[in-house]
Design an enzyme around this catalytic site. Structure first.
Site, PDB file in Angstrom:
ATOM      1  N   SER A   1     -33.030 -55.851  31.721  1.00  0.00           N
ATOM      2  CA  SER A   1     -33.439 -57.251  31.666  1.00  0.00           C
ATOM      3  C   SER A   1     -32.244 -58.140  31.351  1.00  0.00           C
ATOM      4  CB  SER A   1     -34.507 -57.455  30.587  1.00  0.00           C
ATOM      5  OG  SER A   1     -35.683 -56.762  30.903  1.00  0.00           O
TER       6      SER A   1
ATOM      7  N   ASP B   1     -47.956 -67.645  32.816  1.00  0.00           N
ATOM      8  CA  ASP B   1     -48.033 -69.039  33.219  1.00  0.00           C
ATOM      9  C   ASP B   1     -46.658 -69.508  33.664  1.00  0.00           C
ATOM     10  OD1 ASP B   1     -49.098 -72.040  31.422  1.00  0.00           O
ATOM     11  OD2 ASP B   1     -48.996 -71.611  33.543  1.00  0.00           O
TER      12      ASP B   1
ATOM     13  N   HIS C   1     -36.189 -63.877  27.273  1.00  0.00           N
ATOM     14  CA  HIS C   1     -36.988 -63.004  26.411  1.00  0.00           C
ATOM     15  C   HIS C   1     -36.136 -62.039  25.593  1.00  0.00           C
ATOM     16  CE1 HIS C   1     -36.861 -60.085  29.883  1.00  0.00           C
ATOM     17  NE2 HIS C   1     -36.791 -59.221  28.886  1.00  0.00           N
TER      18      HIS C   1
END
Length: 372
Positions: free
Chosen positions: A305, A229, A164
């Site tokens: 992250s 998901d 991401h």
């Protein structure tokens, strides 16, 4: 085909037996991993680079949600492990892969954000100061991405990070085409070239030296999925630098079950955005796990992250202790557990399949990727 994907998971299982000795050391399990090889490569249109960088991924699907999801079929696994490669000139390719189980191959089986806080009670993070710490292993393996995330050196020219940080699941982020990786170095004083001033009472000033990224690999599982998901399971990416970094790096390893981790704990260092310019180290207990994810409550903020999650265990073959990266820190999520909101920070586990893929990206030869 569902049976074949289950077979892959079983054949990848670790061959570790817990010794009964009272002097038992936490030991790296012996894994035999599958082989993942490119089958075909297709040229894609150049991406638009129009997505905003998001330094955290939020998902309402927690441990129970992920554990109840059906195992993917063999064709789905192949699709998820296919990948896009982004080059520095903006060109883009998609590579389909094949998955093979060789003889003796060898894994065990797999709402919106309530708050942006990622600190649990007392803030247990440690800012790392001083050249003697920042430039030494393992802290020296942590690097900063120009998109604002963290990465970890895993080879002479490769950095592991979160997908991401490069791609929002639909499009590449604005800074992805001219992506750079920053290495903390001492800020030299006038006329003191290379001087050692670490004896000063004040923390030594540091600066980033930047290296451009040559190409980036992102699995299709992240691009095809989303944070609610399958995508969360594939939130990882590998960056290849334009030139070697000349620092000691940390090897990747297959993630053992949480019960086999030393003290049940994990460690990682990152550039949390609430402490600009500081490398922040933390460790904490793993609270839960699924086949693909580790759930923990390590204090963290956006910017961390992409940090490599690592542990230190005994390497039986080499008769020494060794740190390995077993996951990639993804970000924060909260889960409604029986009506009670529960905060977690989530890391993507390096499973045998992911190990085979990442290792092949690094080495380009599956024969060097047989032992996880």
């Amino acid at each position: 085909m569902a049976g074949l994907s289950t077979l892959i998971l079983l054949l990848c299982a670790a061959k570790d037996v817990m010794p009964s000795s009272s002097h038992w050391k936490p030991t790296w399990p012996s894994y035999r991993v599958p082989v993942i090889l490119p089958q075909s490569t297709l040229n894609l249109d150049k991406p638009r680079f129009d997505a905003e960088t998001k330094l955290e991924v939020v998902s309402p699907c927690g441990p129970a949600c992920h554990k109840s999801s059906p195992l993917p079929t063999y064709e789905e696994v192949k699709d998820y492990l296919s990948y896009e490669t982004l080059y520095a000139n903006g060109s883009l390719t998609e590579t389909e892969v094949g998955i093979y189980i060789l003889s003796n191959s060898g894994e065990e089986s797999r709402g919106k954000s309530r708050t942006k806080r990622q600190i649990y009670g007392y803030d247990s993070r440690f800012s790392i100061f001083g050249k003697d710490f920042l430039l030494n292993y393992p802290f020296s393996t942590s690097v900063k991405l120009s998109t604002g995330c963290t990465g970890t050196l895993v080879a002479e020219k490769h950095v592991l990070t979160a997908a991401h940080c490069i791609h929002d699941g639909k499009s590449y982020v604005k800074g992805a085409q001219k992506l750079r990786v920053g290495f903390l170095r001492p800020k030299l004083k006038d006329g003191s070239k290379g001087a050692n001033v670490s004896s000063s009472a004040m923390p030594e000033k540091m600066k980033f030296q930047w290296i451009r990224v040559k190409r980036t690999h992102v699995p299709k599982g992240w691009i095809k999925g989303n944070a609610n998901d399958i995508g969360m399971d594939y939130d990882y990416a590998l960056l290849e630098l334009k030139k070697p970094h000349k620092r000691k790096f940390m090897k990747i390893g297959v993630s053992p079950p949480a019960r086999h981790l030393p003290g049940g704990r994990i460690h990682f260092s990152g550039y949390d955005n609430d402490r600009p310019g500081n490398l922040v180290y933390r460790f904490c207990d793993v609270k839960d796990e699924t086949y693909d994810l580790l759930y923990q409550q390590c204090d963290a903020q956006p910017g961390a992250s992409g940090s490599g999650v690592y542990v230190r265990m005994w390497k039986r073959q080499n008769h020494k202790w060794e740190r390995k990266i077993i996951g990639i820190f993804s970000g924060h999520q909260w889960v409604d557990m029986n009506g009670t909101p529960q905060d977690f920070n989530v890391a993507v586990r390096i499973t045998p399949l992911k190990y085979a893929q990442i290792c092949y990206w690094i080495k380009g030869n599956y024969l060097d990727c047989r032992e996880g």
